[in-house]
Design a protein around this motif. Structure first.
Motif, short mmCIF file in Angstrom:
data_model
loop_
_atom_site.label_atom_id
_atom_site.label_comp_id
_atom_site.label_asym_id
_atom_site.label_seq_id
_atom_site.Cartn_x
_atom_site.Cartn_y
_atom_site.Cartn_z
N PRO A 11 0.73 -1.03 0.07
CA PRO A 11 -0.02 0.09 0.06
C PRO A 11 0.96 1.39 -0.11
CG PRO A 11 -0.73 -1.64 1.47
CD PRO A 11 0.50 -2.29 1.11
N ASP A 37 -7.71 7.03 -10.90
CA ASP A 37 -8.86 6.06 -10.22
C ASP A 37 -8.67 4.93 -11.11
OD1 ASP A 37 -10.34 5.84 -7.78
OD2 ASP A 37 -11.99 6.32 -8.72
N SER A 41 -8.01 0.95 -9.98
CA SER A 41 -8.99 -0.13 -10.24
C SER A 41 -8.27 -1.44 -10.90
CB SER A 41 -10.20 0.15 -10.92
OG SER A 41 -10.93 1.31 -10.13
N SER A 44 -5.89 -3.28 -8.50
CA SER A 44 -6.64 -4.07 -7.45
C SER A 44 -7.34 -5.27 -8.29
CB SER A 44 -7.85 -3.10 -7.07
OG SER A 44 -8.64 -3.88 -6.32
N ASP A 55 -6.09 -3.44 -0.33
CA ASP A 55 -7.14 -2.61 0.63
C ASP A 55 -7.03 -1.11 0.04
OD1 ASP A 55 -8.72 -1.52 2.43
OD2 ASP A 55 -7.56 -1.95 3.99
N ARG A 56 -7.90 -0.68 -0.60
CA ARG A 56 -7.84 0.52 -1.14
C ARG A 56 -8.15 1.68 -0.09
NH1 ARG A 56 -10.69 1.36 -7.09
NH2 ARG A 56 -10.46 3.41 -6.25
N LYS A 57 -8.62 1.02 1.16
CA LYS A 57 -8.86 2.07 2.26
C LYS A 57 -7.85 2.13 3.19
CE LYS A 57 -13.92 1.07 2.27
NZ LYS A 57 -15.09 0.54 3.24
N ASN A 58 -6.68 1.29 2.96
CA ASN A 58 -5.54 1.70 3.64
C ASN A 58 -5.13 3.06 3.73
OD1 ASN A 58 -2.35 1.67 3.76
ND2 ASN A 58 -2.75 -0.31 4.51
N ARG A 59 -4.56 3.62 4.65
CA ARG A 59 -4.28 4.85 4.91
C ARG A 59 -3.31 5.60 3.92
NH1 ARG A 59 0.42 6.02 7.87
NH2 ARG A 59 1.31 4.33 8.90
N ALA A 62 -5.78 5.44 0.63
CA ALA A 62 -6.89 6.46 0.76
C ALA A 62 -6.55 7.97 0.92
CB ALA A 62 -7.50 5.99 1.86
N THR A 63 -5.40 8.29 1.80
CA THR A 63 -4.90 9.55 2.19
C THR A 63 -4.47 10.16 0.75
OG1 THR A 63 -4.43 8.96 4.28
CG2 THR A 63 -3.73 10.93 3.73
N ALA A 66 -7.41 10.76 -1.82
CA ALA A 66 -8.08 12.02 -1.22
C ALA A 66 -7.42 13.43 -1.48
CB ALA A 66 -8.60 11.78 0.21
#
Length: 286
Positions: A11, A37, A41, A44, A55-59, A62-63, A66
């Motif tokens: 990540p 983006d 995808s 992934s 894990d796309r939500k891993n900081r 994701a940070t 964002a």
């Protein structure tokens, strides 16, 4: 580029990769947010095929993503709506050969149904005619019922008969099916080079986009603009936006026809609506 082993997925390294994509290096321009983006995808999906999980939500991911969206995101580019008078001018540019009958049916069905270009070409004559079917049609006395397996799930689209055979989408569809002798399989297929017979191969959705652009040019729509700009303004989504902008009925009926989950999404397609029809300022007593 960084001489890092791509497996297993890191990540932290992927976050650095996304940051690099957003920053121009040398002659390479920065990529748009939607392209970045899409690349994420793709990564992934690729890792999933290899038995890994990203894990796309891993900081670390994701940070960074964002931050890129906050700095570089732009409002979505809206295509020009094809309005009622436009679609009439567009079908008037078509002749009465077999290919013209098909293209006229595509434009009218796509407009009246508020269909995506993929939904148009993926229609079959009957249920389960082909393995790649995206739905089927049922022609009735008062109109045609389209059963669509769209990206938002199954939905029914009702297309009533028009006031004139010349502009009726259902009549145009019947004419095409009759003269092309299509009673099974894909509704919209390719034609022979001389345009005299229908083939079995399903049309590509790219044909719909090309058809729209060509008939827009032939009809002289937005002739105040250079040709290149006119071609950029119109696409397959112009038919959906046209229905949403032209249909003078309760908004909920348009929402149902387009298959939108919310009224807000439908309003994004309405190019000419009174945005201040509901004045909450006055309603609140001011």
């Amino acid at each position: 580029m960084k001489r890092i082993d791509p497996l297993p997925p890191s990540p932290k390294m992927i976050g650095l990769y996304l940051a690099d994509l957003a920053a121009p290096t040398g002659k390479a321009p920065a990529l748009s947010v939607s392209t970045i983006d899409r690349r994420l995808s793709g990564l992934s999906w690729n890792y999933t095929q290899r038995g890994f999980t990203l894990d796309r939500k891993n900081r670390h991911i994701a940070t960074v993503l964002a931050g890129i969206k906050r700095k570089h995101a732009r409002p979505p580019v809206q295509k020009e709506a094809i309005l009622a008078e436009d679609i009439l001018d567009m079908i008037a540019t078509l002749g009465f050969g077999l290919r013209d009958l098909r293209d006229r049916a595509i434009l009218l069905i796509g407009y009246a149904g508020g269909l995506r270009r993929s939904e148009i070409v993926n229609l079959d004559v009957h249920k389960d005619d082909t393995a790649d079917s995206g739905g089927w049609i049922e022609v009735e006395e008062k109109g045609a019922l389209l059963m669509l397996n769209a990206k938002t799930g199954w939905r029914e689209v009702e297309i009533g008969r028009g006031s004139s055979d010349q502009t009726c989408p259902v009549h145009a569809l019947e004419q095409w099916l009759n003269f092309a002798k299509i009673d099974f399989g894909p509704v919209f297929v390719r034609t022979s080079r001389d345009g005299t017979s229908a083939l079995k191969a399903r049309l590509s959705d790219k044909h719909v986009a090309r058809l729209i652009k060509q008939t827009v040019l032939d009809a002289g729509i937005r002739s105040d603009l250079p040709e290149k700009e006119r071609l950029t303004l119109f696409s397959g989504h112009s038919l959906r936006a046209g229905l949403a902008s032209s249909a003078e009925v309760d908004e909920r009926y348009v929402q149902k026809q387009l298959g939108h989950a919310s009224a807000e999404m439908t309003r994004r397609y309405q190019r000419r609506r009174d945005r201040f029809r509901v004045n909450l300022t006055k309603a609140a007593g001011l």
